[in-house]
Motif scaffolding. Structure first.
Motif, PDB file in Angstrom:
ATOM      1  N   HIS A  82      91.830  51.347  56.709  1.00 34.28           N
ATOM      2  CA  HIS A  82      92.638  50.263  57.253  1.00 34.28           C
ATOM      3  C   HIS A  82      91.776  49.483  58.219  1.00 34.28           C
ATOM      4  N   ALA A  83      91.821  48.165  58.076  1.00 32.06           N
ATOM      5  CA  ALA A  83      90.882  47.335  58.845  1.00 32.06           C
ATOM      6  C   ALA A  83      91.360  47.050  60.267  1.00 32.06           C
ATOM      7  N   GLY A  84      92.544  47.485  60.577  1.00 39.68           N
ATOM      8  CA  GLY A  84      93.133  47.087  61.847  1.00 39.68           C
ATOM      9  C   GLY A  84      92.615  47.798  63.088  1.00 39.68           C
ATOM     10  N   TYR A  85      91.501  48.502  62.975  1.00 39.76           N
ATOM     11  CA  TYR A  85      90.969  49.209  64.144  1.00 39.76           C
ATOM     12  C   TYR A  85      89.591  48.681  64.474  1.00 39.76           C
ATOM     13  N   ASP A  86      89.200  48.793  65.741  1.00 42.75           N
ATOM     14  CA  ASP A  86      87.861  48.307  66.090  1.00 42.75           C
ATOM     15  C   ASP A  86      86.837  49.443  66.045  1.00 42.75           C
ATOM     16  N   SER A  87      87.097  50.459  65.184  1.00 46.66           N
ATOM     17  CA  SER A  87      86.159  51.573  65.082  1.00 46.66           C
ATOM     18  C   SER A  87      84.876  51.114  64.379  1.00 46.66           C
ATOM     19  N   PRO A  88      83.719  51.659  64.782  1.00 48.28           N
ATOM     20  CA  PRO A  88      82.459  51.275  64.148  1.00 48.28           C
ATOM     21  C   PRO A  88      82.413  51.706  62.684  1.00 48.28           C
ATOM     22  N   ALA A  89      81.481  51.138  61.925  1.00 49.98           N
ATOM     23  CA  ALA A  89      81.397  51.403  60.486  1.00 49.98           C
ATOM     24  C   ALA A  89      81.211  52.886  60.188  1.00 49.98           C
ATOM     25  N   ASP A  90      80.528  53.610  61.072  1.00 46.75           N
ATOM     26  CA  ASP A  90      80.262  55.038  60.810  1.00 46.75           C
ATOM     27  C   ASP A  90      81.300  55.950  61.472  1.00 46.75           C
ATOM     28  N   TRP A  91      82.531  55.438  61.675  1.00 49.51           N
ATOM     29  CA  TRP A  91      83.543  56.212  62.408  1.00 49.51           C
ATOM     30  C   TRP A  91      83.818  57.565  61.763  1.00 49.51           C
ATOM     31  N   ARG A  92      83.802  57.594  60.401  1.00 53.25           N
ATOM     32  CA  ARG A  92      84.162  58.870  59.770  1.00 53.25           C
ATOM     33  C   ARG A  92      83.056  59.897  59.965  1.00 53.25           C
ATOM     34  N   ASP A  93      81.802  59.472  59.804  1.00 54.23           N
ATOM     35  CA  ASP A  93      80.677  60.393  60.039  1.00 54.23           C
ATOM     36  C   ASP A  93      80.735  60.934  61.469  1.00 54.23           C
ATOM     37  N   SER A  94      81.045  60.058  62.417  1.00 55.96           N
ATOM     38  CA  SER A  94      81.120  60.490  63.821  1.00 55.96           C
ATOM     39  C   SER A  94      82.236  61.516  64.007  1.00 55.96           C
ATOM     40  N   LEU A  95      83.349  61.277  63.333  1.00 49.02           N
ATOM     41  CA  LEU A  95      84.477  62.203  63.469  1.00 49.02           C
ATOM     42  C   LEU A  95      84.143  63.554  62.833  1.00 49.02           C
ATOM     43  N   VAL A  96      83.463  63.509  61.677  1.00 51.17           N
ATOM     44  CA  VAL A  96      83.039  64.752  61.017  1.00 51.17           C
ATOM     45  C   VAL A  96      82.117  65.533  61.957  1.00 51.17           C
ATOM     46  N   SER A  97      81.158  64.850  62.588  1.00 57.27           N
ATOM     47  CA  SER A  97      80.262  65.575  63.523  1.00 57.27           C
ATOM     48  C   SER A  97      81.044  66.117  64.702  1.00 57.27           C
ATOM     49  N   PHE A  98      82.033  65.362  65.165  1.00 64.21           N
ATOM     50  CA  PHE A  98      82.816  65.812  66.314  1.00 64.21           C
ATOM     51  C   PHE A  98      83.561  67.105  65.990  1.00 64.21           C
ATOM     52  N   ALA A  99      84.080  67.196  64.759  1.00 62.44           N
ATOM     53  CA  ALA A  99      84.870  68.376  64.366  1.00 62.44           C
ATOM     54  C   ALA A  99      83.995  69.484  63.778  1.00 62.44           C
ATOM     55  N   ARG A 100      82.702  69.210  63.580  1.00 66.27           N
ATOM     56  CA  ARG A 100      81.790  70.114  62.868  1.00 66.27           C
ATOM     57  C   ARG A 100      81.887  71.565  63.347  1.00 66.27           C
ATOM     58  N   GLY A 101      82.160  72.467  62.396  1.00 65.74           N
ATOM     59  CA  GLY A 101      82.115  73.906  62.669  1.00 65.74           C
ATOM     60  C   GLY A 101      83.228  74.431  63.569  1.00 65.74           C
ATOM     61  N   ALA A 102      84.252  73.625  63.815  1.00 65.23           N
ATOM     62  CA  ALA A 102      85.338  74.086  64.709  1.00 65.23           C
ATOM     63  C   ALA A 102      86.035  75.317  64.114  1.00 65.23           C
ATOM     64  N   SER A 103      86.435  76.224  64.977  1.00 66.68           N
ATOM     65  CA  SER A 103      87.209  77.379  64.511  1.00 66.68           C
ATOM     66  C   SER A 103      88.597  76.929  64.095  1.00 66.68           C
ATOM     67  N   LEU A 104      89.086  75.919  64.807  1.00 65.92           N
ATOM     68  CA  LEU A 104      90.454  75.476  64.575  1.00 65.92           C
ATOM     69  C   LEU A 104      90.509  73.959  64.719  1.00 65.92           C
ATOM     70  N   LEU A 105      90.989  73.296  63.683  1.00 66.70           N
ATOM     71  CA  LEU A 105      91.207  71.847  63.764  1.00 66.70           C
ATOM     72  C   LEU A 105      92.706  71.595  63.658  1.00 66.70           C
ATOM     73  N   VAL A 106      93.286  71.059  64.718  1.00 62.64           N
ATOM     74  CA  VAL A 106      94.698  70.665  64.712  1.00 62.64           C
ATOM     75  C   VAL A 106      94.703  69.161  64.472  1.00 62.64           C
ATOM     76  N   HIS A 107      95.279  68.705  63.353  1.00 67.91           N
ATOM     77  CA  HIS A 107      95.185  67.275  63.018  1.00 67.91           C
ATOM     78  C   HIS A 107      96.524  66.709  62.552  1.00 67.91           C
ATOM     79  N   ASP A 108      96.774  65.492  62.956  1.00 64.85           N
ATOM     80  CA  ASP A 108      97.891  64.691  62.464  1.00 64.85           C
ATOM     81  C   ASP A 108      97.946  64.778  60.937  1.00 64.85           C
TER      82      ASP A 108
END
Ligand SMILES: [Zn+2]
Ligand SMILES: [Zn+2]
Length: 289
Positions: free
Chosen positions: A184-210
């Motif tokens: 969805h284009a309605g956010y001002d997230s950078p082009a690599d937002w998904r890669d950044s999010l994947v790195s942020f969650a990388r290897g977590a024991s527990l991911l609680v997500h919407d």
């Protein structure tokens, strides 16, 4: 075991009590998080915080309570429980309400507005315990934990957290409520937002997500700021997390339908030949990380 979390509210958008939602729960988001040293973080202040308040007072047994209340954002379902959080009225306790720096002014004004006389009988001044407002740094260190933040894709903005024990950096809990993983284009997230999010969650024991929408529902709600089940599973798989907890259940989703979606997600994991435990957040349950 380094972190313990208890779900007091798991439902998105509006409380949805009733026989059909009794298992996973009808209260809006609130999670209690404890470090191994006993520090208390409260993630979001939806209606679940009312039960948490009662439980904290019982457990404190007259002793002072101190906690940081981390608000992912100030949408109603994440703040509406605060006026019913009993420790605030008692006096002698200390709470720090925290959120992303850019959101602090808006959060404070939303919390005070929801207790203006037009819409509520008691104003914010009625709180006898100490309440402070303080912005979150990108990296925070507390008693027995370390916390990092990430901006999310949600109308008006929201913040996700990665919490670790503060020493090893693992195991980690990642809490991401109210985030749109679909295009969805309605956010001002950078082009690599998904890669950044994947790195942020990388290897977590527990991911609680919407996990609010089925694929069909999502097509009618693109841009509303929430994710479909498939995208949440794919994020968890790409980030190699161990356990995925579906959270912020749709208010119309019955217990049977939530369980059905868990099975759909598990099937997707098997199809990808991966090992990922998938469960749905259930009010009143405790998980250790
Ligand atoms: Zn929400
Ligand atoms: Zn929201």
């Amino acid at each position: 075991m380094t972190l313990t979390l208890t779900f007091w509210g798991t439902r998105g958008s509006i409380p949805s009590p009733g026989a059909q939602t009794a298992q996973y729960g009808g209260n809006t988001p609130c999670v209690e998080l404890r470090s191994a040293t006993g520090a208390l973080l409260i993630l979001d202040a939806g209606t679940g915080i009312r039960h948490l308040g009662r439980s904290l007072l019982e457990r404190a047994n007259g002793k002072p309570i101190a906690a940081d209340i981390l608000l992912s954002h100030a949408h109603w379902d994440h703040i509406q429980g605060l006026p019913f959080f009993a420790p605030l009225y008692e006096g002698g306790h200390e709470f720090t309400i925290r959120c992303a720096p850019g959101a602090l002014g808006g959060v404070e004004s939303a919390l005070k507005s929801q207790m203006s006389r037009t819409v509520f009988p008691v104003t914010f001044d009625a709180f006898r315990s100490q309440v402070r407002f303080r912005a979150l740094n990108e990296i925070e260190r507390g008693d027995g934990y370390a916390l990092r933040t990430v901006p999310l894709r949600h109308p008006g903005g929201a913040t996700g957290y990665r919490v670790t024990d503060g020493n090893s950096g693992a195991p980690a809990l990642v809490y991401i409520s109210d985030n749109e993983l679909g295009e969805h284009a309605g956010y001002d997230s950078p082009a690599d937002w998904r890669d950044s999010l994947v790195s942020f969650a990388r290897g977590a024991s527990l991911l609680v997500h919407d996990a609010m929408y089925t694929a069909d529902e999502y097509e009618r709600h693109r841009g509303w700021g929430h994710s479909r089940y498939e995208d949440v599973v794919d994020l968890a798989l790409d980030a190699d997390v161990q356990r995925l907890v579906l959270f912020h259940h749709h208010p119309e989703r019955t217990d049977a339908a939530v369980s059905e979606q868990v099975a759909v997600c598990q099937k997707r994991v098997r199809e990808r030949g991966a090992r990922l435990e998938v469960l749905a957040a259930e009010e009143g349950t405790t998980l250790t990380v």
